[in-house]
Write an enzyme that holds these catalytic residues in place. Structure first.
Site, mmCIF file in Angstrom:
data_model
loop_
_atom_site.group_PDB
_atom_site.id
_atom_site.type_symbol
_atom_site.label_atom_id
_atom_site.label_comp_id
_atom_site.label_asym_id
_atom_site.label_seq_id
_atom_site.Cartn_x
_atom_site.Cartn_y
_atom_site.Cartn_z
ATOM 1 N N TRP A 172 -28.880 -3.938 -23.885
ATOM 2 C CA TRP A 172 -27.727 -4.523 -23.227
ATOM 3 C C TRP A 172 -27.420 -5.938 -23.675
ATOM 4 C CZ3 TRP A 172 -29.932 -8.780 -21.191
ATOM 5 C CH2 TRP A 172 -31.289 -8.702 -20.835
ATOM 6 N N LYS A 196 -26.843 6.253 -28.048
ATOM 7 C CA LYS A 196 -26.988 6.219 -26.598
ATOM 8 C C LYS A 196 -26.423 4.897 -26.095
ATOM 9 C CE LYS A 196 -30.237 5.781 -22.802
ATOM 10 N NZ LYS A 196 -29.516 4.565 -22.352
ATOM 11 N N ASP A 198 -25.972 1.885 -23.710
ATOM 12 C CA ASP A 198 -26.818 1.276 -22.696
ATOM 13 C C ASP A 198 -26.128 1.335 -21.334
ATOM 14 O OD1 ASP A 198 -29.280 -0.648 -22.217
ATOM 15 O OD2 ASP A 198 -27.563 -1.475 -21.121
ATOM 16 N N GLY A 247 -35.409 -2.947 -28.388
ATOM 17 C CA GLY A 247 -35.724 -3.079 -26.973
ATOM 18 C C GLY A 247 -37.124 -3.617 -26.780
ATOM 19 N N GLU A 269 -36.904 -2.899 -33.633
ATOM 20 C CA GLU A 269 -37.054 -4.330 -33.367
ATOM 21 C C GLU A 269 -37.390 -4.475 -31.893
ATOM 22 O OE1 GLU A 269 -34.234 -8.095 -32.889
ATOM 23 O OE2 GLU A 269 -34.264 -7.354 -34.956
ATOM 24 N N CYS A 303 -34.087 -11.516 -28.532
ATOM 25 C CA CYS A 303 -35.439 -11.235 -29.024
ATOM 26 C C CYS A 303 -35.958 -12.315 -29.958
ATOM 27 C CB CYS A 303 -35.464 -9.880 -29.739
ATOM 28 S SG CYS A 303 -35.141 -8.464 -28.680
#
Length: 536
Positions: A172, A196, A198, A247, A269, A303
């Protein structure tokens, strides 16, 4: 309750509950791209206000299988197109992203609560990735000759074939750059894609999917499903030939295990607890400015953002004072324009993690020198950009990823101490070194266990270099996005060896061994000579 050292700048603009460019008709047009027959819907909450976002149809496992079947049926024809024809709609897509940038940014902010400036950085990444592969994919995918075992008799070539159906599960926090940025090279390589969406930010992905259709991408070659990962994640993995996931490390381990059981490839990642080193000779003003950007972009929900700063002890006090002052000056608020610098956290869960890390640190003796508290007066999920000192290993924030606007600053005695402490983690995603002595900093970078190391920058220099691979070591992931790696991960390498004529069989063992040994002795002698020259 932690009391802030000083309240950051005031809320600048009262946000509209719904962005003006996102009306019901537009949302309805986006939702048609979700494969769903379940009749179920789900709504997330808008971070700026806490109001429900539009209800999104939810996919079942059967829907995932149906979407995968449509994608597979379209993939062969897509892969058979010349590369130039596959690139044509993708280039047009990137042009539409730039043309429709204002409405796309409204959607991204509405779903994530990020500031306009941080949304803009994300959005510009899509045309940057597209342009890179449009310029370089022909070289990356080109069939090439290699030296055969019997030159003159055997001609050997290496080619790259598409995997088939690529699954993309993205988070997200960057629902355009991370989600769609992984789709683009998969399509360039000749694959179909099953994405997919989020659950927090599905409209951002669907807005991109709608632009891709307008750009001329065949409808079936890129499919989208929506729903909880626990419901449709296993079905997606059962259907695809490669999984690209961004994620948490914990979820990545589970998905990698599932992919391993099917023997399909993965590129992931994952999390990070990224360090920044400020050497004794660093330009302190530049380092402070860089730290503010690297620690608090996207409210720390990135991240590759910095959560640990190691400063030479001779500059530590000055750095902390300057960094705290700069952090207190960050304009915090909710606005669909460029009047604020940092937006909201995206979910109640992330707010709770951030609050828990700060409160735990303070309860165990850490000091807050900037920020330190939630700001419900600005919106339900706001938290001040926060700087901690005197953090110890007993505190959760010391080693666990916060993924919020919180950073700890530590003194170090020298470069060796800084390197050792930077590497004292299971993660290895990104790092930063600040120094006027660039050559020394580059030598230090080689000793940092991280997929990317930025010298005199927080993280933008590396992630913005889309020609270079980006990814993590250790618990921060496997594989790379961007550069040649980011495209070739979606291909199978195939070797084709062609003989001009068939060898006689059975061969004469004695003659075969003597001839083969003589040829290999010549190759080893040449290798020895080259090695000597390279070490002089």
């Amino acid at each position: 309750m932690v009391e802030p050292a000083e309240t950051p700048g005031p809320r600048v603009v009262e946000p509209a509950e719904t962005p003006s460019r996102v009306d019901a008709a537009y949302v309805e047009a986006l939702l048609r791209w979700v494969t769903s027959s379940s009749g179920e819907t789900a709504s997330a909450l808008a971070p700026f206000t806490g109001d429900p976002l539009p209800a999104v149809p939810q996919s079942s496992a059967a829907d995932v299988r149906a979407a995968a079947a449509r994608a597979r049926s379209a993939q062969a024809a897509w892969a058979a197109l010349p590369l130039a024809e596959r690139l044509r709609p993708l280039i047009r897509f990137a042009e539409l992203v730039l043309k429709e940038k204002d409405r796309l940014l409204d959607v991204v902010q509405w779903e994530t609560g990020k500031s306009r400036v941080h949304g803009s950085i994300e959005l510009l990444g899509l045309p940057a990735v597209t342009a890179h592969y449009a310029h370089n994919a022909a070289d990356y995918l080109a069939e090439r000759p290699v030296l055969s075992g019997t030159p003159g008799l055997v001609r050997t070539r290496v080619a790259h074939r598409p995997k088939g159906l690529v699954g993309v599960i993205a988070p997200w926090n960057y629902p355009l750059f991370l989600a769609v940025g992984d789709v683009i090279p998969a399509l360039v390589a000749g694959n179909a894609v099953l994405s997919k969406a989020d659950s927090q930010a599905p409209l951002s992905l669907l807005a991109a999917r709608e632009l891709a259709a307008r750009a001329g991408l065949p409808d079936d070659v890129w499919q989208v499903v929506a729903g909880r990962g626990s419901v449709i994640g296993p079905a997606l993995i059962d259907e695809v030939d490669h999984l690209a996931f961004t994620g948490s490390t914990a979820t990545g381990r589970e998905l990698a295990a599932a992919c391993g059981r099917r023997l399909i490839g993965t590129s992931m990642e994952l999390g990070g607890k990224n360090p920044m080193i400020v050497r004794a000779d660093a330009d302190l003003d530049a380092a402070v400015t860089g730290a503010v950007q690297a620690c608090f972009s996207n409210a720390g929900q990135i991240c590759i953002g910095i959560e640990r700063i190691y400063v030479h002890e001779s500059r530590y006090a000055a750095f902390v004072d300057a960094f705290a002052l700069a952090t207190k000056g960050i304009r915090l608020g909710a606005a669909y324009d460029f009047s604020v610098e940092m937006g909201s956290l995206t979910s109640a869960e992330q707010l709770e993690v951030t609050r828990r890390h700060v409160d735990d640190a303070v309860a165990k003796g850490a000091k807050v020198v900037a920020g330190g508290r939630a700001r419900p007066d600005l919106g339900p999920l706001f938290f001040e950009p926060t700087v901690l000192v005197d953090v110890t290993p007993a505190m959760t924030a010391y080693a666990d990823e916060t993924f919020g606007p919180v950073v700890a600053v530590y003194p170090v005695v020298d470069d060796e101490d800084a390197i050792a402490r930077a590497n004292d983690t299971d993660y290895g995603l990104s790092a930063s070194i600040w120094s006027r002595d660039v050559e020394t900093a580059r030598l230090m970078a080689a000793r940092i266990r991280a997929g990317s190391v930025n010298v005199n920058d927080g993280y933008v220099a590396a992630i913005g270099s889309v020609s270079a691979p980006m990814g993590g070591m250790g618990a921060s992931g496997v594989g790379r996005r961007h550069g040649p790696d980011g495209l070739l991960r979606y291909t199978e390498t195939q070797t084709v060896a062609t003989q001009k004529r068939a060898l006689p069989y059975p061969v004469k063992p004695k003659g075969f061994l003597a001839a083969g040994a003589a040829a290999l002795r010549a190759q080893l002698a040449a290798a020895r000579l080259r090695n000597r020259r390279s070490t002089r």
